[in-house]
Design an enzyme around this catalytic site. Sequence first.
Site, PDB file in Angstrom:
ATOM      1  N   SER A 141       1.503   4.301   0.837  1.00  0.00           N
ATOM      2  CA  SER A 141       1.004   5.334   1.466  1.00  0.00           C
ATOM      3  C   SER A 141       2.338   6.337   1.878  1.00  0.00           C
ATOM      4  CB  SER A 141       0.022   5.025   2.802  1.00  0.00           C
ATOM      5  OG  SER A 141       0.782   4.329   3.584  1.00  0.00           O
ATOM      6  N   SER A 165       7.412   1.459  11.459  1.00  0.00           N
ATOM      7  CA  SER A 165       6.142   2.071  10.831  1.00  0.00           C
ATOM      8  C   SER A 165       6.843   2.854   9.835  1.00  0.00           C
ATOM      9  CB  SER A 165       5.155   2.679  11.634  1.00  0.00           C
ATOM     10  OG  SER A 165       5.477   3.863  12.196  1.00  0.00           O
ATOM     11  N   LYS A 166       5.831   3.361   8.921  1.00  0.00           N
ATOM     12  CA  LYS A 166       6.345   4.525   7.950  1.00  0.00           C
ATOM     13  C   LYS A 166       6.782   5.865   8.477  1.00  0.00           C
ATOM     14  CE  LYS A 166       4.058   2.413   4.104  1.00  0.00           C
ATOM     15  NZ  LYS A 166       2.776   1.899   3.675  1.00  0.00           N
ATOM     16  N   ARG A 167       6.427   6.053   9.749  1.00  0.00           N
ATOM     17  CA  ARG A 167       6.755   7.145  10.531  1.00  0.00           C
ATOM     18  C   ARG A 167       8.299   7.095  10.837  1.00  0.00           C
ATOM     19  NH1 ARG A 167       1.241   6.492  11.591  1.00  0.00           N
ATOM     20  NH2 ARG A 167       1.698   5.195  13.467  1.00  0.00           N
ATOM     21  N   SER A 176       0.911  -1.128  -0.100  1.00  0.00           N
ATOM     22  CA  SER A 176      -0.104  -0.060  -0.010  1.00  0.00           C
ATOM     23  C   SER A 176       0.913   1.292   0.081  1.00  0.00           C
ATOM     24  CB  SER A 176      -0.892  -0.165   1.273  1.00  0.00           C
ATOM     25  OG  SER A 176      -1.618  -1.084   1.481  1.00  0.00           O
TER      26      SER A 176
END
Length: 315
Positions: A14, A252-254, A12
């Site tokens: 994002s 996480s993407k963060r 995904s």
Amino acid sequence: MAAIEVGRYAPSPSGRMHLGNLSCCLLAWLSAKSAGGRVVLRIEDLDPVRCPRSFADLLEADLAWLGLSADEGGAKGGPAGSYYQSERSEIYQQFYNRLAAKGLVYPCFCSRSQLHAASAPHRSDGQVIYAGTCRGLTPGEIAEKQKHKSPAWRVIVPDETLCFTDGHMGPYAENLAKDCGDFYLRRADGVFAYQLAVVVDDALMGVTQVVRGADLLSSTPRQLWLYRELGLKAPRFYHMPLLLAADGRRLSKRDGDQSLENLQQRYTPEQLVGRMAYALGLQDTPAPRTPTELLNGFDWNKIPRQDIALPEGLF
Ligand code: GLU
């Protein structure tokens, strides 16, 4: 002759990929290629606002940089038509209609706060088990409610325990009614749900093995039930352990420093692949490797089944 293995990446987009997504792609590639198979890239951009095409393009360039380009799909396309979920709504609609024709689909008008009422039981993935509040609405009640609100659409699950053996994690079972509850097929804004799209796509794209993070293990009984209801052939599943930061947090993407943008400034593709392979238990040292070099000796048994805390300083 045995059918050729087809693996897949289903990101995904994002944001930029992080070590967790990248390791999953590496494993999906190794698992399919070590069996003489090929890999399909499907872009899971069901929510096109969160997943703009620019991120998908970047993701494909990143896979190529790592030496993990897919054989089919993404911008290259292939026999399944578009490999972007945002362009496949008409296909999802057909399969959704099959479930609706069986009387399994109903509209749900519950608000977020109703769903998250204090007493609501939770699934193993932390989501609320739906109490079935809207399941018994009469056509008259539905028509009345629809004047004020567009509903989301749920599927009625049976009181049945679905068991399967994961290729890596072993046996897993869940009672659909008690542990999962009626789940979404379509959001109120018309976007089809991941659970439906992933089943339809993996089946129509000929995927024979799904490699993905253990956070999706508990989605698998739902998906296996959808395969059965839709008359589609299910793939084998291999759920990989989640990667954790050295302090035990989920990546996480963060986590900026674990994103490929930063990793590319510090490592060559071979250095990064070698370090990931070391973290996954596929080699004894973090020595640089190409994905192809890792094929020799690839074995799911080398990979731990518990979450992997990344050693301090490895990345
Ligand atoms: N699109 C999902 C993700 O990026 C993966 C879904 C799947 O592998 O089934 O987390």
